[in-house]
Design a protein around this motif. Structure first.
Motif, PDB file in Angstrom:
ATOM      1  N   ASP A 112      38.751 -26.921  -8.110  1.00  8.81           N
ATOM      2  CA  ASP A 112      39.726 -26.190  -7.303  1.00  8.81           C
ATOM      3  C   ASP A 112      39.308 -24.765  -6.955  1.00  8.81           C
ATOM      4  N   ASN A 113      38.328 -24.203  -7.683  1.00  3.67           N
ATOM      5  CA  ASN A 113      37.971 -22.800  -7.485  1.00  3.67           C
ATOM      6  C   ASN A 113      36.538 -22.593  -7.013  1.00  3.67           C
ATOM      7  N   GLY A 114      35.884 -23.633  -6.587  1.00  4.41           N
ATOM      8  CA  GLY A 114      34.553 -23.499  -6.011  1.00  4.41           C
ATOM      9  C   GLY A 114      33.452 -23.258  -7.026  1.00  4.41           C
ATOM     10  N   VAL A 115      32.377 -22.676  -6.536  1.00  6.13           N
ATOM     11  CA  VAL A 115      31.157 -22.476  -7.320  1.00  6.13           C
ATOM     12  C   VAL A 115      30.963 -20.985  -7.570  1.00  6.13           C
ATOM     13  N   GLN A 116      30.482 -20.661  -8.762  1.00  9.82           N
ATOM     14  CA  GLN A 116      30.163 -19.270  -9.105  1.00  9.82           C
ATOM     15  C   GLN A 116      28.786 -19.256  -9.758  1.00  9.82           C
ATOM     16  N   ASN A 117      27.839 -18.541  -9.146  1.00  7.25           N
ATOM     17  CA  ASN A 117      26.503 -18.389  -9.716  1.00  7.25           C
ATOM     18  C   ASN A 117      26.492 -17.146 -10.601  1.00  7.25           C
ATOM     19  N   LEU A 118      25.876 -17.248 -11.765  1.00  5.95           N
ATOM     20  CA  LEU A 118      25.787 -16.125 -12.700  1.00  5.95           C
ATOM     21  C   LEU A 118      24.390 -16.044 -13.283  1.00  5.95           C
ATOM     22  N   THR A 119      23.954 -14.833 -13.574  1.00  4.56           N
ATOM     23  CA  THR A 119      22.747 -14.619 -14.363  1.00  4.56           C
ATOM     24  C   THR A 119      23.228 -14.077 -15.698  1.00  4.56           C
ATOM     25  N   VAL A 120      22.892 -14.774 -16.768  1.00  2.00           N
ATOM     26  CA  VAL A 120      23.407 -14.407 -18.092  1.00  2.00           C
ATOM     27  C   VAL A 120      22.283 -14.419 -19.127  1.00  2.00           C
ATOM     28  N   PRO A 121      22.418 -13.585 -20.168  1.00  4.42           N
ATOM     29  CA  PRO A 121      21.441 -13.641 -21.254  1.00  4.42           C
ATOM     30  C   PRO A 121      21.639 -14.925 -22.066  1.00  4.42           C
ATOM     31  N   MET A 122      20.572 -15.386 -22.667  1.00  4.60           N
ATOM     32  CA  MET A 122      20.617 -16.630 -23.443  1.00  4.60           C
ATOM     33  C   MET A 122      21.539 -16.524 -24.661  1.00  4.60           C
ATOM     34  N   ALA A 127      32.556 -18.408 -24.626  1.00  2.09           N
ATOM     35  CA  ALA A 127      33.871 -17.782 -24.393  1.00  2.09           C
ATOM     36  C   ALA A 127      33.768 -16.677 -23.350  1.00  2.09           C
ATOM     37  N   LYS A 128      32.656 -15.948 -23.340  1.00  2.00           N
ATOM     38  CA  LYS A 128      32.486 -14.872 -22.364  1.00  2.00           C
ATOM     39  C   LYS A 128      32.273 -15.434 -20.962  1.00  2.00           C
ATOM     40  N   LEU A 129      31.653 -16.586 -20.861  1.00  2.00           N
ATOM     41  CA  LEU A 129      31.524 -17.239 -19.552  1.00  2.00           C
ATOM     42  C   LEU A 129      32.899 -17.596 -19.002  1.00  2.00           C
ATOM     43  N   SER A 130      33.759 -18.141 -19.883  1.00  3.57           N
ATOM     44  CA  SER A 130      35.121 -18.488 -19.472  1.00  3.57           C
ATOM     45  C   SER A 130      35.869 -17.257 -18.989  1.00  3.57           C
ATOM     46  N   LEU A 131      35.739 -16.174 -19.747  1.00  6.15           N
ATOM     47  CA  LEU A 131      36.405 -14.925 -19.391  1.00  6.15           C
ATOM     48  C   LEU A 131      35.886 -14.389 -18.055  1.00  6.15           C
ATOM     49  N   ALA A 132      34.580 -14.431 -17.854  1.00  7.52           N
ATOM     50  CA  ALA A 132      33.996 -13.955 -16.597  1.00  7.52           C
ATOM     51  C   ALA A 132      34.496 -14.789 -15.414  1.00  7.52           C
ATOM     52  N   PHE A 133      34.516 -16.115 -15.576  1.00  5.49           N
ATOM     53  CA  PHE A 133      34.991 -16.987 -14.499  1.00  5.49           C
ATOM     54  C   PHE A 133      36.464 -16.701 -14.203  1.00  5.49           C
ATOM     55  N   ARG A 134      37.255 -16.504 -15.266  1.00  9.16           N
ATOM     56  CA  ARG A 134      38.687 -16.214 -15.103  1.00  9.16           C
ATOM     57  C   ARG A 134      38.879 -14.943 -14.263  1.00  9.16           C
ATOM     58  N   LYS A 135      38.108 -13.912 -14.578  1.00 10.03           N
ATOM     59  CA  LYS A 135      38.257 -12.642 -13.858  1.00 10.03           C
ATOM     60  C   LYS A 135      37.762 -12.750 -12.426  1.00 10.03           C
ATOM     61  N   MET A 136      36.621 -13.402 -12.219  1.00 10.67           N
ATOM     62  CA  MET A 136      36.050 -13.500 -10.876  1.00 10.67           C
ATOM     63  C   MET A 136      36.927 -14.328  -9.941  1.00 10.67           C
ATOM     64  N   LYS A 137      37.557 -15.348 -10.470  1.00  8.88           N
ATOM     65  CA  LYS A 137      38.361 -16.250  -9.650  1.00  8.88           C
ATOM     66  C   LYS A 137      39.863 -15.960  -9.757  1.00  8.88           C
ATOM     67  N   HIS A 138      40.238 -14.906 -10.492  1.00  6.78           N
ATOM     68  CA  HIS A 138      41.638 -14.475 -10.636  1.00  6.78           C
ATOM     69  C   HIS A 138      42.530 -15.594 -11.160  1.00  6.78           C
ATOM     70  N   ILE A 139      42.089 -16.218 -12.226  1.00  4.19           N
ATOM     71  CA  ILE A 139      42.850 -17.305 -12.840  1.00  4.19           C
ATOM     72  C   ILE A 139      43.799 -16.700 -13.871  1.00  4.19           C
ATOM     73  N   PRO A 140      45.082 -17.027 -13.813  1.00  6.13           N
ATOM     74  CA  PRO A 140      46.058 -16.447 -14.746  1.00  6.13           C
ATOM     75  C   PRO A 140      45.720 -16.785 -16.204  1.00  6.13           C
ATOM     76  N   ILE A 175      40.160 -26.457 -15.362  1.00  6.05           N
ATOM     77  CA  ILE A 175      41.288 -25.543 -15.543  1.00  6.05           C
ATOM     78  C   ILE A 175      42.535 -26.380 -15.738  1.00  6.05           C
ATOM     79  N   LYS A 176      43.218 -26.120 -16.846  1.00  9.30           N
ATOM     80  CA  LYS A 176      44.415 -26.908 -17.185  1.00  9.30           C
ATOM     81  C   LYS A 176      45.662 -26.057 -17.078  1.00  9.30           C
TER      82      LYS A 176
END
Length: 176
Positions: A112-122, A127-140, A175-176
């Protein structure tokens, strides 16, 4: 260079060396406006802390930088009072080299929220990926985010490396 979220959360503002809080107002700082709209402090005649006559100069600090600033200011005050003789400063210890952590590119895909490309350290946690996606896509916050890789839900406490995710791998976002 972007500032990390943990540093941003620790930062605070000051005016004339005094810490400001959410409830600080110009009136609580005893800053007044004259008939011409110019700002002044009724306590002091100095212009420190003002930019021109119509703006208040606010500084942002991390706790470490502010402590260093306060110590330097105290040393200077003591030096001016004659309490302290100029000393040879001790050399700073050599900083330990920072180990560079390898980064990879990943693709977060949500139905429902499309694709998000990220460069992340290994060593970044899932949990931080989830948080980043939430902020970038404005998920409540009340919506749950579950990341899956190769059909299995990822443990939020594990890292990218521990999950076996490699460069350009796709991670499903549910997303549930």
């Amino acid at each position: 260079m972007p500032t990390s979220e943990s540093i941003l959360n620790e930062m605070f503002f000051t005016w004339r060396g005094n810490r400001l809080y959410d409830f600080t107002t110009l009136a609580s700082l005893d800053i007044k406006r004259n008939g011409d709209g110019q700002l002044y402090s009724s306590r002091e005649s100095k212009r420190d802390g003002f930019e021109g006559w119509d703006k208040v100069h606010i500084e942002v600090w991390t706790p470490e930088l502010f402590d260093d600033y306060q110590q330097d200011k105290d040393r200077e005050r003591r030096r001016q009072l004659g309490d302290m003789v100029d000393e040879e400063p001790e050399p700073d210890p050599e900083p330990e080299p920072i180990a560079k952590v390898a980064s990879i590119k990943i693709i977060l895909k949500s139905k429902d929220n499309g694709v998000q490309n990220l460069t992340v350290p290994m060593n970044v946690e899932i949990a931080k990926l989830s948080l980043a996606f939430r902020k970038m896509k404005h998920i409540p916050d009340e919506r749950e985010i579950v990341l899956s890789f190769d059909g299995e839900a990822l443990d939020e406490e594990s890292t990218i490396d521990e999950a076996g995710i490699e460069d350009l791998d796709s991670i499903e976002v549910h997303i549930k």
